[in-house]
Write a protein that holds these residues in place. Structure first.
Motif, mmCIF file in Angstrom:
data_model
loop_
_atom_site.group_PDB
_atom_site.id
_atom_site.type_symbol
_atom_site.label_atom_id
_atom_site.label_comp_id
_atom_site.label_asym_id
_atom_site.label_seq_id
_atom_site.Cartn_x
_atom_site.Cartn_y
_atom_site.Cartn_z
ATOM 1 N N PRO A 1 0.808 -1.220 0.000
ATOM 2 C CA PRO A 1 0.000 0.000 0.000
ATOM 3 C C PRO A 1 0.846 1.277 0.000
ATOM 4 C CG PRO A 1 -0.816 -1.570 1.620
ATOM 5 C CD PRO A 1 0.503 -2.097 1.144
ATOM 6 N N VAL A 2 0.281 2.336 -0.567
ATOM 7 C CA VAL A 2 0.960 3.631 -0.630
ATOM 8 C C VAL A 2 1.349 4.108 0.766
ATOM 9 C CG1 VAL A 2 0.621 6.084 -1.165
ATOM 10 C CG2 VAL A 2 -0.111 4.345 -2.803
ATOM 11 N N ALA A 3 0.448 3.935 1.739
ATOM 12 C CA ALA A 3 0.710 4.416 3.094
ATOM 13 C C ALA A 3 1.974 3.792 3.677
ATOM 14 C CB ALA A 3 -0.482 4.122 4.003
ATOM 15 N N THR B 1 -7.287 16.011 -2.209
ATOM 16 C CA THR B 1 -8.067 14.815 -1.902
ATOM 17 C C THR B 1 -7.739 14.361 -0.482
ATOM 18 O OG1 THR B 1 -6.364 13.287 -2.682
ATOM 19 C CG2 THR B 1 -7.966 14.084 -4.308
ATOM 20 N N ASN B 2 -8.563 13.446 0.014
ATOM 21 C CA ASN B 2 -8.315 12.888 1.341
ATOM 22 C C ASN B 2 -6.947 12.201 1.367
ATOM 23 O OD1 ASN B 2 -8.329 10.921 3.600
ATOM 24 N ND2 ASN B 2 -10.429 11.580 3.870
ATOM 25 N N ALA B 3 -6.664 11.404 0.330
ATOM 26 C CA ALA B 3 -5.392 10.680 0.280
ATOM 27 C C ALA B 3 -4.213 11.637 0.276
ATOM 28 C CB ALA B 3 -5.350 9.783 -0.962
ATOM 29 N N ARG B 4 -4.347 12.763 -0.439
ATOM 30 C CA ARG B 4 -3.259 13.738 -0.489
ATOM 31 C C ARG B 4 -3.015 14.350 0.892
ATOM 32 N NH1 ARG B 4 1.511 15.219 -1.578
ATOM 33 N NH2 ARG B 4 1.843 17.354 -2.281
ATOM 34 N N MET B 5 -4.072 14.678 1.627
ATOM 35 C CA MET B 5 -3.918 15.304 2.934
ATOM 36 C C MET B 5 -3.368 14.320 3.966
ATOM 37 S SD MET B 5 -4.424 18.308 2.229
ATOM 38 C CE MET B 5 -3.937 18.817 3.870
ATOM 39 N N GLN B 6 -3.524 13.020 3.734
ATOM 40 C CA GLN B 6 -2.899 12.044 4.620
ATOM 41 C C GLN B 6 -1.380 12.138 4.537
ATOM 42 O OE1 GLN B 6 -4.524 7.988 4.285
ATOM 43 N NE2 GLN B 6 -6.383 8.883 3.452
ATOM 44 N N CYS B 7 -0.871 12.586 3.383
ATOM 45 C CA CYS B 7 0.573 12.755 3.221
ATOM 46 C C CYS B 7 1.048 14.083 3.803
ATOM 47 C CB CYS B 7 0.951 12.700 1.737
ATOM 48 S SG CYS B 7 0.411 11.214 0.887
#
Length: 587
Positions: A340-342, A447-453
């Motif tokens: 996974p990316v995370a 996006t949500n995924a971007r803000m997780q980074c």
């Protein structure tokens, strides 16, 4: 997330609702396979889709829960699927308004366990998931999963009947020259070309026939164009320089497979890396009187390029594509990630698709193999105060892209633009909300995924924050579910907001006007939200049960409207579980 949050988000690539009154739905297993083979997800049994504009889903509930659970576990542990990747804690029974639903959390399957397939037939029973739902995988997709399941790596495979004649020897010589410079006094210097390539992993001996053939890594790295295409018909390489382009000029320069050069991976890397390193907008450094041109940014770009190469799947349709813009680099490679990316952002984890090619680059000073390569990219970009690199996995196109934006994320640079749009409203936002707006304005969307980074927030908290900013008019949203993105609302009217508040303040002079009246005048509320506020005004509080009985609305609609009022700053939630009640903020 709880059931009502899932309902509000709606079905997407990671959420699926199924009506299941008395038995396990037959299509559940296709969704299980699809989610496991893609990015995981949540299946909820006992929720029925409706065609109501306001309420798309209805909690119909599950009857005979114990029997259904028994059938579910019996089937998943039987012959229906090839592997059960669930544990007991992944399946939960939830009581909602005297009805029961079953929530199943399907994790993303490990690359070692893929493919997850049905009915003992991987080529007819393997599924993946996209925004439209579950789809049956092609033979190429299934084969790609089988290849990735090998810890040894597909690129170590011996290619029978491919030998030295299939290599471009000038490429091999250039590699050996670089190897000699980097590895002085190395024991391999005096080896013949064949012996050197065997040590490197570019060739290997067939234990049965005792003959020496090329490996996949050797062919891709040093092979002649015609030999590579004979074994990898989809093999494609492309570099595009896209600086100051417009509708009439799509690119300034292109370097691709055109018959003018031997198009193997080593040649592509050595030619294109010099093009990428030109005109990087960073100040040079001095070591005494000597200029240092090899900065952390240069090394990060090389690392990104090598990563794209060594993680590429050259057996599937797709292109190893590199794009250079005025303010960013983009690296595309065919094939999705093995992890996974995370996990990649966390660092310390490396599951390379082509470990032998990775070794070949590492032997001449390029690339890492202990999971630190991506960390070096993040560190270099952070030192320049540039936007956090974006790593995205696209299951629909079966490719991975890394975007390195050379745009400053220092808030002061963009505060002027944001101040013009949002006025004094900007001063009321917290630090994470400011980060969202800065990211949105620098990258055109967020996006949500971007803000997780970018932040340390939990994905659920980011979802709530983005939803709140949409409700307040700060952002506009587009798309659904996992594909939802948010943009700056350039038509945000802070003047209307300020003027309406001024009216309330003028009317309140000498009067006993509290926060309740200000909210009613200054906020855009629907009829149900206004009714809920009136109930709280009269009773001092409200609950979901009071709202459903007094206003004759569903439990889901009550919770949704209360959440909207919380986001608008009108009310707050007190208590937990069955003791939750809603009161005015100023109480």
């Amino acid at each position: 997330m709880d059931i009502f949050e899932l309902i509000e988000i709606g079905e997407n690539s990671e959420i699926e609702f199924k009506k299941a009154k008395n038995s396990v739905p037959k299509d559940l297993w296709e969704t299980y396979s699809a989610m496991a083979n893609t990015n995981g997800g949540t299946i909820v049994l006992g929720i029925e889709e409706r065609f109501d504009k306001d309420e798309r889903f209805d909690i119909s509930g599950v009857e005979s829960v114990e029997k259904m659970l028994k059938d579910f576990w019996s089937t998943i542990n039987g012959n229906k699927v090839n592997k059960n990747i669930l544990m007991e804690e992944n399946v939960e029974v939830i009581n909602i308004n005297h009805k029961k639903v079953i929530k199943i959390e399907v994790p993303r399957a490990s690359y070692i366990d893929k493919p997850i397939y049905l009915n003992n037939n991987p080529y007819n029973g393997t599924y993946k998931r996209n925004y439209e739902g579950d789809y049956k995988c092609s033979q190429d997709e299934v084969n790609a999963m089988f290849r990735d399941a090998s810890e040894k790596g597909f690129d170590s495979s011996i290619l029978e009947y491919y030998d030295m004649d299939d290599l471009d020897m000038p490429t091999v010589n250039r590699y050996r020259n670089r190897f000699s410079v980097i590895n002085l006094n190395h024991a391999w210097h005096n080896l013949s070309d064949e012996e050197f390539l065997i040590q490197l992993g570019a060739m290997d001996k067939d234990r049965k026939t005792k003959k020496v053939w090329l490996t996949v890594a050797g062919l891709l790295m040093f092979g002649k164009s015609v030999s590579i295409r004979s074994y990898f018909p989809y093999f494609d390489l492309d570099y595009l320089k896209m600086v100051d382009v417009d509708e009439d000029l799509r690119y300034n320069e292109r370097f691709t497979i055109d018959g003018r050069w031997e198009s193997n991976l080593f040649n592509f890397f050595t030619i294109v890396i010099n093009k990428l390193s030109e005109d990087i907008p960073i100040p040079f450094k001095l070591n005494g009187i000597t200029r240092i041109d090899d900065t952390p940014v240069h090394r990060a770009i090389r690392e990104a390029f090598v990563n794209a190469i060594v993680h590429g799947d050259y057996s599937v349709q797709g292109t190893l594509r590199i794009k250079k813009f005025k303010d960013r680099f983009e690296f595309y490679n065919p094939g999705c990630l093995k992890i996974p990316v995370a996990d990649i952002y966390k660092g310390g984890t490396s599951k390379c698709r082509n470990p032998f090619i990775q070794k070949m680059f590492r032997m001449i000073g390029f690339g890492e193999n202990i999971g630190s390569g991506f960390f070096k990219i993040l560190k270099a970009w952070k030192e320049q105060q540039w936007a956090v690199p974006i790593l995205e996995e696209n299951f629909a196109t079966n490719e991975v892209v890394l975007k390195l934006n050379m745009i400053s994320l220092v808030p002061e640079v963009y505060m002027g633009k944001l101040k013009e749009i949002y006025g004094n409203s900007l001063d009321l936002l917290n630090a994470d909300e400011i980060k969202i707006l800065v990211t949105a304005i620098t990258e055109d969307e967020v996006t949500n995924a971007r803000m997780q980074c970018v932040t340390d927030l939990h994905p659920n908290d980011i979802t709530e924050m983005l939803r709140s900013m949409v409700n307040r008019g700060l952002l506009i949203e587009e798309g659904f579910g996992r594909g939802k993105k948010y943009m700056i609302n350039e038509e945000f009217s802070c003047e209307e907001s300020d003027s309406s508040l001024d009216v309330v303040e003028d009317e309140s002079k000498g009067k006993d006007v509290d926060n309740y009246e200000i909210i009613l005048v200054n906020s855009k509320l629907n009829d149900v939200e206004r009714d809920i506020l009136n109930i709280i005004k009269c009773k001092g509080f409200t609950t979901t049960k009071i709202n459903t009985e007094s206003l004759e609305i569903s439990q889901y609609k009550s919770i949704r409207c209360c959440n909207n009022l919380i986001e608008k700053g009108a009310i707050k939630k007190e208590g937990k579980g069955r003791n939750v009640k809603y009161v005015l903020v100023n109480q």
